[in-house]
Enzyme design. Sequence first.
Site, PDB file in Angstrom:
ATOM      1  N   TYR A  97      -3.695   5.430  -4.428  1.00  0.00           N
ATOM      2  CA  TYR A  97      -4.924   5.896  -4.715  1.00  0.00           C
ATOM      3  C   TYR A  97      -4.713   7.132  -5.847  1.00  0.00           C
ATOM      4  O   TYR A  97      -3.681   7.637  -5.956  1.00  0.00           O
ATOM      5  CB  TYR A  97      -5.255   6.306  -3.391  1.00  0.00           C
ATOM      6  CG  TYR A  97      -5.763   5.506  -2.339  1.00  0.00           C
ATOM      7  CD1 TYR A  97      -6.901   4.380  -2.524  1.00  0.00           C
ATOM      8  CD2 TYR A  97      -4.681   4.861  -1.298  1.00  0.00           C
ATOM      9  CE1 TYR A  97      -7.128   3.326  -1.783  1.00  0.00           C
ATOM     10  CE2 TYR A  97      -5.108   3.807  -0.467  1.00  0.00           C
ATOM     11  CZ  TYR A  97      -6.028   3.098  -0.485  1.00  0.00           C
ATOM     12  OH  TYR A  97      -6.494   2.413   0.206  1.00  0.00           O
ATOM     13  N   LYS A 118      -8.378  -1.810  -9.112  1.00  0.00           N
ATOM     14  CA  LYS A 118      -9.165  -2.652  -8.102  1.00  0.00           C
ATOM     15  C   LYS A 118     -10.264  -1.835  -7.390  1.00  0.00           C
ATOM     16  O   LYS A 118     -10.249  -0.744  -7.281  1.00  0.00           O
ATOM     17  CB  LYS A 118      -8.058  -2.720  -6.669  1.00  0.00           C
ATOM     18  CG  LYS A 118      -8.815  -3.549  -5.648  1.00  0.00           C
ATOM     19  CD  LYS A 118      -7.448  -3.613  -4.609  1.00  0.00           C
ATOM     20  CE  LYS A 118      -7.922  -4.549  -3.601  1.00  0.00           C
ATOM     21  NZ  LYS A 118      -9.029  -3.662  -2.702  1.00  0.00           N
ATOM     22  N   SER A 145       0.782  -1.080   0.009  1.00  0.00           N
ATOM     23  CA  SER A 145      -0.060  -0.040   0.040  1.00  0.00           C
ATOM     24  C   SER A 145       0.933   1.182   0.057  1.00  0.00           C
ATOM     25  O   SER A 145       2.136   1.231   0.759  1.00  0.00           O
ATOM     26  CB  SER A 145      -0.939   0.141   1.160  1.00  0.00           C
ATOM     27  OG  SER A 145      -1.653   1.287   1.272  1.00  0.00           O
ATOM     28  N   HIS A 162     -13.851  -3.522  -1.481  1.00  0.00           N
ATOM     29  CA  HIS A 162     -12.749  -2.967  -0.165  1.00  0.00           C
ATOM     30  C   HIS A 162     -13.090  -3.811   0.934  1.00  0.00           C
ATOM     31  O   HIS A 162     -13.089  -3.046   2.070  1.00  0.00           O
ATOM     32  CB  HIS A 162     -12.977  -1.469  -0.219  1.00  0.00           C
ATOM     33  CG  HIS A 162     -11.483  -0.970   0.122  1.00  0.00           C
ATOM     34  ND1 HIS A 162     -10.795  -0.551  -0.899  1.00  0.00           N
ATOM     35  CD2 HIS A 162     -11.025  -0.887   1.407  1.00  0.00           C
ATOM     36  CE1 HIS A 162      -9.716   0.183  -0.145  1.00  0.00           C
ATOM     37  NE2 HIS A 162      -9.893  -0.148   1.191  1.00  0.00           N
ATOM     38  N   THR A 168      -6.171   1.620  -6.442  1.00  0.00           N
ATOM     39  CA  THR A 168      -7.475   1.264  -5.761  1.00  0.00           C
ATOM     40  C   THR A 168      -8.401   2.617  -5.867  1.00  0.00           C
ATOM     41  O   THR A 168      -8.037   3.607  -5.283  1.00  0.00           O
ATOM     42  CB  THR A 168      -7.167   1.063  -4.200  1.00  0.00           C
ATOM     43  OG1 THR A 168      -6.280  -0.182  -4.117  1.00  0.00           O
ATOM     44  CG2 THR A 168      -8.463   0.671  -3.636  1.00  0.00           C
ATOM     45  N   GLN A 219       0.822  -0.227  -4.785  1.00  0.00           N
ATOM     46  CA  GLN A 219      -0.624   0.194  -4.584  1.00  0.00           C
ATOM     47  C   GLN A 219      -0.753   1.801  -4.640  1.00  0.00           C
ATOM     48  O   GLN A 219       0.218   2.142  -3.864  1.00  0.00           O
ATOM     49  CB  GLN A 219      -1.559  -0.485  -3.957  1.00  0.00           C
ATOM     50  CG  GLN A 219      -3.131  -0.063  -3.917  1.00  0.00           C
ATOM     51  CD  GLN A 219      -3.085   0.876  -2.706  1.00  0.00           C
ATOM     52  OE1 GLN A 219      -2.331   1.563  -1.917  1.00  0.00           O
ATOM     53  NE2 GLN A 219      -4.372   1.519  -2.665  1.00  0.00           N
ATOM     54  N   GLY A 254     -12.067 -10.414  -1.095  1.00  0.00           N
ATOM     55  CA  GLY A 254     -13.226  -9.898  -0.360  1.00  0.00           C
ATOM     56  C   GLY A 254     -13.661 -11.191   0.152  1.00  0.00           C
ATOM     57  O   GLY A 254     -14.387 -12.143  -0.509  1.00  0.00           O
TER      58      GLY A 254
END
Length: 400
Positions: free
Chosen positions: A131, A255, A109, A279, A157, A129, A311
């Site tokens: 945002y 994602k 992340s 998520h 994401t 990853q 998930g």
Amino acid sequence: MFENPWFETIAEAQRRARKRLPSTVYGALVAGSERGRTIDANTDAFAQLGFVPRLVGHHAQRDLSTTVLGVPTSMPVLVSPTGVQAVHPEGEVAVARAAASRGVVMGLSSFASRSVEDVAAAGPDLFFQMYWSGSREAMTQRMDRARAAGAKALVVTLDWSFSHGRDWGSPSIPEKLDLRTALRFAPDVLPRPGWLWKYARSGRLPDLTTPNMLDAGGRALTFFGAYGEWMQTPPPTWSDIAWLRAEWGGPFLLKGVARVDDARRAVDAGVTALSVSNHGGNNLDTTPAAVRILPAIAAAVGDQVEVLMDGGVRRGGDVAKALALGARAVMIGRAYLWGLAANGQTGVENVLDILRGGLDSAVLGLGHGSVHDLSPADLVVPADFPLALGVTAEETVLRP
């Protein structure tokens, strides 16, 4: 009483995590938006699917390996990116070592507590990853840094609205750790001396900064500073996603897809892969379980891009079910964090071994020699189970 450090199920990893972590830290791992309906839906949906086993003709050896975005992996399970892994002093570095030891890919992340350079040094098969957060210049700098560190793919994401409503109360997360904060949280932390002792031996406090998210002066943002930057950034358009894809220039996973029309737009934007996701129940509560919306999305775009799912995966059998419904691989989040809390790097390896064993048993029992042979014919699927979101009235809902 002596407790065997090895655990047999992910449920046991969760039990140990709850026993060892301060309640606020554990609460952050299990929390979901609003009433947490989607968290429960994700796990319950797998239980609604049944297997159709074969009695004779089993394969003595099974091949569980595959590739994801061109990267070989020993099994179709990826470590999903999760932010600020304060459940253990080594955090993401321990997870990277565990993933490398088991031959699987790790997602890191941008909100991680360890730098992309440190994590890449611990595990070479790394996906970074991001945002949609900050200026285009800042995002380009993050991508350049991840690329230089050796990241092999970018994960973007978008399925995170960060709902403020949590009916049972959101755990309190401090802005930073100082003496005043330590005193305030002491009643929660002191009953968990083992967790506190691990940090004392490491010589470091739980790190609530995000070294992969820097301010204009090159200083690491706090978690809430990074969150604030994301909140103040106008949401992206599909043109923005296409720009991000071009700027990265390599394998690109989007994602958070829950609708067929979004999946098609993602293909048009040039993504290499997408993950069907809600998520982990931290987006809009009452969004359907990811595995229920997987089949229609896989049918619509699976011949054009790789389709993953995340998930609710808690067992190797869940992995097999997702693959049978069209996923190339799954991503796990809470499961490995519980393992990390329970026993550090070894605990994460333990979780991955549990998933591998369960997946191998499912492939064996279904009479296959490879995970690539799994299909809807291996499952009992209730008639009302598959959901097709974002389709026109004229389109036929495809069911396995």
